[in-house]
Design an enzyme around this catalytic site. Structure first.
Site, PDB file in Angstrom:
ATOM      1  N   GLU A 162       0.844  -1.193   0.000  1.00  0.00           N
ATOM      2  CA  GLU A 162       0.000   0.000   0.000  1.00  0.00           C
ATOM      3  C   GLU A 162       0.878   1.241   0.000  1.00  0.00           C
ATOM      4  OE1 GLU A 162      -3.303   0.333  -0.466  1.00  0.00           O
ATOM      5  OE2 GLU A 162      -2.493   2.342  -0.672  1.00  0.00           O
ATOM      6  N   LYS A 221       8.220  -1.712  -2.387  1.00  0.00           N
ATOM      7  CA  LYS A 221       7.611  -0.929  -1.306  1.00  0.00           C
ATOM      8  C   LYS A 221       8.690  -0.325  -0.394  1.00  0.00           C
ATOM      9  CE  LYS A 221       5.000   0.882   1.656  1.00  0.00           C
ATOM     10  NZ  LYS A 221       4.233   2.092   1.425  1.00  0.00           N
ATOM     11  N   ASN A 225       9.653   3.871  -0.054  1.00  0.00           N
ATOM     12  CA  ASN A 225       9.742   4.636   1.191  1.00  0.00           C
ATOM     13  C   ASN A 225      11.154   5.152   1.428  1.00  0.00           C
ATOM     14  OD1 ASN A 225       7.081   4.568   1.777  1.00  0.00           O
ATOM     15  ND2 ASN A 225       7.211   3.172   3.522  1.00  0.00           N
ATOM     16  N   CYS A 277       6.293   4.603   9.452  1.00  0.00           N
ATOM     17  CA  CYS A 277       6.894   3.726   8.438  1.00  0.00           C
ATOM     18  C   CYS A 277       8.276   4.102   7.923  1.00  0.00           C
ATOM     19  CB  CYS A 277       5.935   3.583   7.271  1.00  0.00           C
ATOM     20  SG  CYS A 277       4.466   2.666   7.786  1.00  0.00           S
ATOM     21  N   LYS A 340       2.113  14.717  10.964  1.00  0.00           N
ATOM     22  CA  LYS A 340       1.851  15.579   9.806  1.00  0.00           C
ATOM     23  C   LYS A 340       0.419  16.074   9.933  1.00  0.00           C
ATOM     24  CE  LYS A 340       0.967  13.631   5.780  1.00  0.00           C
ATOM     25  NZ  LYS A 340       0.854  12.710   4.606  1.00  0.00           N
TER      26      LYS A 340
HETATM   27  P1  NAD Z   1      -1.845  -0.408  12.693  1.00  0.00           P
HETATM   28  O1  NAD Z   1      -1.037  -0.705  13.897  1.00  0.00           O
HETATM   29  O2  NAD Z   1      -2.628   0.871  12.621  1.00  0.00           O
HETATM   30  O3  NAD Z   1      -2.896  -1.595  12.454  1.00  0.00           O
HETATM   31  C1  NAD Z   1      -2.576  -2.941  12.522  1.00  0.00           C
HETATM   32  C2  NAD Z   1      -3.739  -3.672  13.189  1.00  0.00           C
HETATM   33  O4  NAD Z   1      -3.516  -5.083  13.090  1.00  0.00           O
HETATM   34  C3  NAD Z   1      -3.893  -3.381  14.680  1.00  0.00           C
HETATM   35  O5  NAD Z   1      -5.193  -2.861  14.917  1.00  0.00           O
HETATM   36  C4  NAD Z   1      -3.696  -4.754  15.359  1.00  0.00           C
HETATM   37  O6  NAD Z   1      -4.536  -4.942  16.480  1.00  0.00           O
HETATM   38  C5  NAD Z   1      -4.074  -5.696  14.243  1.00  0.00           C
HETATM   39  N1  NAD Z   1      -3.513  -7.051  14.401  1.00  0.00           N
HETATM   40  C6  NAD Z   1      -2.238  -7.416  14.641  1.00  0.00           C
HETATM   41  N2  NAD Z   1      -2.130  -8.763  14.657  1.00  0.00           N
HETATM   42  C7  NAD Z   1      -3.362  -9.260  14.410  1.00  0.00           C
HETATM   43  C8  NAD Z   1      -3.885 -10.577  14.291  1.00  0.00           C
HETATM   44  N3  NAD Z   1      -3.097 -11.653  14.408  1.00  0.00           N
HETATM   45  N4  NAD Z   1      -5.202 -10.725  14.048  1.00  0.00           N
HETATM   46  C9  NAD Z   1      -5.999  -9.646  13.923  1.00  0.00           C
HETATM   47  N5  NAD Z   1      -5.561  -8.371  14.016  1.00  0.00           N
HETATM   48  C10 NAD Z   1      -4.258  -8.184  14.257  1.00  0.00           C
HETATM   49  O7  NAD Z   1      -0.849  -0.507  11.457  1.00  0.00           O
HETATM   50  P2  NAD Z   1      -0.974   0.240  10.031  1.00  0.00           P
HETATM   51  O8  NAD Z   1      -0.462   1.628  10.140  1.00  0.00           O
HETATM   52  O9  NAD Z   1      -2.322  -0.001   9.466  1.00  0.00           O
HETATM   53  O10 NAD Z   1       0.112  -0.568   9.204  1.00  0.00           O
HETATM   54  C11 NAD Z   1      -0.116  -1.901   8.797  1.00  0.00           C
HETATM   55  C12 NAD Z   1       0.922  -2.279   7.770  1.00  0.00           C
HETATM   56  O11 NAD Z   1       0.791  -1.441   6.617  1.00  0.00           O
HETATM   57  C13 NAD Z   1       2.369  -2.106   8.232  1.00  0.00           C
HETATM   58  O12 NAD Z   1       3.145  -3.133   7.670  1.00  0.00           O
HETATM   59  C14 NAD Z   1       2.778  -0.780   7.639  1.00  0.00           C
HETATM   60  O13 NAD Z   1       4.165  -0.707   7.390  1.00  0.00           O
HETATM   61  C15 NAD Z   1       2.030  -0.775   6.332  1.00  0.00           C
HETATM   62  N6  NAD Z   1       1.715   0.552   5.773  1.00  0.00           N
HETATM   63  C16 NAD Z   1       1.270   1.541   6.607  1.00  0.00           C
HETATM   64  C17 NAD Z   1       0.915   2.785   6.064  1.00  0.00           C
HETATM   65  C18 NAD Z   1       0.414   3.905   6.934  1.00  0.00           C
HETATM   66  O14 NAD Z   1       0.237   5.001   6.413  1.00  0.00           O
HETATM   67  N7  NAD Z   1       0.155   3.705   8.212  1.00  0.00           N
HETATM   68  C19 NAD Z   1       0.981   2.978   4.686  1.00  0.00           C
HETATM   69  C20 NAD Z   1       1.424   1.938   3.874  1.00  0.00           C
HETATM   70  C21 NAD Z   1       1.778   0.720   4.442  1.00  0.00           C
HETATM   71  C1  UGA Z   2       4.590   7.622   3.706  1.00  0.00           C
HETATM   72  C2  UGA Z   2       4.609   7.558   2.175  1.00  0.00           C
HETATM   73  O1  UGA Z   2       4.444   8.875   1.652  1.00  0.00           O
HETATM   74  C3  UGA Z   2       3.505   6.641   1.660  1.00  0.00           C
HETATM   75  O2  UGA Z   2       3.607   6.524   0.244  1.00  0.00           O
HETATM   76  C4  UGA Z   2       3.663   5.264   2.297  1.00  0.00           C
HETATM   77  O3  UGA Z   2       2.606   4.417   1.883  1.00  0.00           O
HETATM   78  C5  UGA Z   2       3.630   5.402   3.809  1.00  0.00           C
HETATM   79  O4  UGA Z   2       4.690   6.299   4.227  1.00  0.00           O
HETATM   80  C6  UGA Z   2       3.870   4.127   4.534  1.00  0.00           C
HETATM   81  O5  UGA Z   2       4.412   3.184   3.988  1.00  0.00           O
HETATM   82  O6  UGA Z   2       3.506   4.145   5.709  1.00  0.00           O
HETATM   83  P1  UGA Z   2       3.155   8.920   5.523  1.00  0.00           P
HETATM   84  O7  UGA Z   2       4.274   8.541   6.440  1.00  0.00           O
HETATM   85  O8  UGA Z   2       1.775   8.625   5.935  1.00  0.00           O
HETATM   86  O9  UGA Z   2       3.365   8.215   4.090  1.00  0.00           O
HETATM   87  O10 UGA Z   2       3.224  10.490   5.216  1.00  0.00           O
HETATM   88  P2  UGA Z   2       4.213  11.395   4.345  1.00  0.00           P
HETATM   89  O11 UGA Z   2       3.404  12.398   3.641  1.00  0.00           O
HETATM   90  O12 UGA Z   2       5.125  10.576   3.508  1.00  0.00           O
HETATM   91  O13 UGA Z   2       5.044  12.155   5.447  1.00  0.00           O
HETATM   92  C7  UGA Z   2       5.992  11.474   6.256  1.00  0.00           C
HETATM   93  C8  UGA Z   2       6.764  12.482   7.086  1.00  0.00           C
HETATM   94  O14 UGA Z   2       7.639  13.249   6.256  1.00  0.00           O
HETATM   95  C9  UGA Z   2       5.881  13.496   7.804  1.00  0.00           C
HETATM   96  O15 UGA Z   2       6.392  13.743   9.093  1.00  0.00           O
HETATM   97  C10 UGA Z   2       5.992  14.725   6.926  1.00  0.00           C
HETATM   98  O16 UGA Z   2       5.737  15.903   7.620  1.00  0.00           O
HETATM   99  C11 UGA Z   2       7.426  14.630   6.475  1.00  0.00           C
HETATM  100  N1  UGA Z   2       7.710  15.358   5.222  1.00  0.00           N
HETATM  101  C12 UGA Z   2       7.076  15.006   4.077  1.00  0.00           C
HETATM  102  C13 UGA Z   2       8.655  16.377   5.220  1.00  0.00           C
HETATM  103  O17 UGA Z   2       9.252  16.706   6.257  1.00  0.00           O
HETATM  104  N2  UGA Z   2       8.922  17.023   4.039  1.00  0.00           N
HETATM  105  C14 UGA Z   2       8.308  16.695   2.875  1.00  0.00           C
HETATM  106  O18 UGA Z   2       8.607  17.326   1.830  1.00  0.00           O
HETATM  107  C15 UGA Z   2       7.357  15.660   2.897  1.00  0.00           C
END
Ligand code: NAD
Ligand code: UGA
Length: 463
Positions: A162, A221, A225, A277, A340
């Site tokens: 994602e 992925k 990042n 992340c 952010k």
């Molecule tokens: P999160 O902590 O918000 O959510 C994960 C959820 O999974 C929690 O609610 C937890 O209770 C649940 N969980 C864990 N083990 C479980 C199990 N065995 N059965 C059922 N539920 C279970 O995490 P997130 O931010 O959604 O991130 C999830 C993944 O996506 C990570 O690998 C992260 O790197 C990736 N990712 C996150 C973002 C983001 O913006 N947060 C963007 C892209 C990718």
């Molecule tokens: C980031 C990536 O942008 C997503 O594509 C990815 O899916 C995600 O991580 C993930 O794998 O979790 P996110 O961390 O939600 O998304 O937000 P960003 O907009 O990337 O910002 C990350 C941090 O960088 C924030 O603290 C933001 O303020 C900072 N940032 C961003 C800067 O300091 N300068 C910039 O120019 C951009």
């Protein structure tokens, strides 16, 4: 195969919004999001969708439309796995805090639990989709668990990382730059890839749906990042040089961003990147490189994190130095605590580390953030274990409006780029503060000349 039933394990920042959008765009598919966390599921089912556990612009409207129709949130993990043809694994993959790889490798214990649970429950062939961000070659481990502990049914593992960013999750999901799906090149693998392509094709044009082998998808992925975070550390490194030389980092960013090969996005100098992340994924990449003996590759990427830590520390040092080398018993106001704007997520927010440094110097921190509660701030600080819970409790005051938060303070520091901060009555804020009134803009969102004309001593990043 036409997909009509999807289950997603993990109702977090990715699972919740992603499945809400799939459900909205595919009314013919039943989507069930499950989680072990009962409170989280209860919150997703709150009758008032403004109370869902994740704040993202536009999300509560989508949940209101789809929930109860073809979108369901439940704690019945096994039932949902049993009924679904496709199971997304969207659980957390944090940095390991113990054992081998502590502080660097991704902790895959939640992933393994999911795989074992799927293997135990599945009585028919299933497609298992890695939605979580995972080390390259994790699909191999998942496949081994599924094949060795399952009931003899066939599993296809797809990688479908994602790319949404928090704060813009809904628009990112509705209009993605690309959808990436990695799978096996066998006929069964290709059939699984096609089935998932057809789900996304309900709203994403096919030329934006990229299919690759599993390992390319997993590694893309982490690479995406790493590149994004690298740009921020690169501009932040320049910000320090700007401060020494009279160059202005905003002007430098504009000048280089107009080169179409560089491009203007992600060049905003800041107090440092936060979020759950970037740091975790780069540390994971560094660990993977090291585990293959690629030390130069590992060192290269580790520098992105070293620079980011330096930027956060540099910001708090600057506050202390500017306030005549002491902040003891001074009130310093933080505008923003989230990592952010437009999110209530505070994971790895720079604000936490800046607050920690300033509390070490015995400052009192008062905070206003439109979406973050004081309990969350305290939990973030307590997690660092720098001091007792009681000491943190005494050091942090939170307010529900910015004017009270700033009243009587010696300095303001802007830690999050919330739009509303720009529109404040800065004259009124200035009048209510100790003089000289300092303004440290960790996001470069204010107009330096305007606030200096009011009387503030203004310090942005990189100028
Ligand atoms: P999160 O902590 O918000 O959510 C994960 C959820 O999974 C929690 O609610 C937890 O209770 C649940 N969980 C864990 N083990 C479980 C199990 N065995 N059965 C059922 N539920 C279970 O995490 P997130 O931010 O959604 O991130 C999830 C993944 O996506 C990570 O690998 C992260 O790197 C990736 N990712 C996150 C973002 C983001 O913006 N947060 C963007 C892209 C990718
Ligand atoms: C980031 C990536 O942008 C997503 O594509 C990815 O899916 C995600 O991580 C993930 O794998 O979790 P996110 O961390 O939600 O998304 O937000 P960003 O907009 O990337 O910002 C990350 C941090 O960088 C924030 O603290 C933001 O303020 C900072 N940032 C961003 C800067 O300091 N300068 C910039 O120019 C951009």
């Amino acid at each position: 195969m036409e997909i009509t039933k999807i289950c997603c394990i993990g109702a977090g920042y990715v699972g919740g919004p992603t499945m809400a959008v799939i459900a909205q765009k595919c009314p013919h598919i039943q989507v069930t999001v499950v989680d072990l966390n009962e409170q989280r599921i209860k919150d997703w089912n709150d009758p008032d969708t403004n109370n869902i556990p994740i704040y993202e612009p536009g999300l509560s409207e989508i949940v209101a439309e789809a929930r109860g129709r073809n979108l369901f949130f439940s704690t019945e993990v096994e039932k949902a796995i049993d009924e679904a043809q496709v199971i997304f694994i969207s659980v957390n993959t944090p940095t390991k805090t113990y054992g081998k790889g502590k502080g660097m490798a991704a902790d895959l214990k939640y992933i393994e639990l999911c795989a074992r649970q799927i293997a135990k429950v599945a009585k028919e062939n299933k497609i298992v989709v890695e939605k979580s961000t995972l080390p390259v070659r994790t699909a191999e481990a998942i496949k081994s668990i599924l094949d060795n502990t399952g009931n003899g049914v066939q599993f296809q593992i797809l990688s479908n990382p994602e790319f949404l960013a928090e704060g813009t999750a809904v628009t990112d999901l509705l209009n993605p730059d690309r959808i990436l799906i990695g799978g096996d090149t066998t006929p069964e693998g290709e059939a699984a890839i096609n089935a998932l392509v057809n789900v996304y094709a309900n709203w994403v044009s096919k030329d934006k749906i990229l299919t690759t082998n599993v390992w390319s998808s997993e590694l893309s992925k982490l690479t995406a990042n790493a590149f994004l975070a690298q740009r921020i550390s690169s501009i932040n490194a320049m910000s320090e040089l700007c401060e020494k030389t009279g160059a202005d980092v905003n002007e430098v960013a504009k000048a280089i961003g107009m080169d179409t090969r560089i491009g203007p996005k992600f060049l905003k100098a800041s107090v440092g990147f936060g979020g759950s992340c970037f740091q975790k994924d780069i540390l994971n990449l560094v660990y993977i490189a090291k585990s293959y003996g690629l030390n130069e590759v590992a060192d290269y990427w580790e520098q992105v994190i070293i620079m980011n830590d330096h930027q956060k520390r540099r910001f708090s040092n600057k506050i202390v130095q500017t306030l005549y080398n002491t902040v003891a018993d001074k009130k310093i106001t933080f505008l923003g605590w989230a990592f952010k704007k437009d999110t209530n997520d505070t994971r790895e927010s720079a604000a936490i580390y800046v607050a920690d440094d300033l509390i070490n110097e015995q400052a009192k921190i008062s905070v206003y953030d439109p979406k973050v509660s004081r309990n969350k701030m305290l939990a973030d600080l307590n997690y660092l274990e720098s001091r007792s819970v009681e000491e943190n409790n005494n050091a942090i005051l939170a307010f529900d409006n910015p004017y009270d938060a700033c009243k009587g303070s010696h300095a303001i520091s802007i830690l999050t780029e919330w739009d509303e901060f720009v529109a404040y009555d800065w004259q009124k804020i200035y009048d209510s503060m100790h003089k000289p009134a300092f303004l440290f803009d960790g996001r470069n969102i204010l107009n330096a000349k305007e606030v200096e004309a009011i009387g503030f001593v203004y310090k942005g990043i990189g100028s």
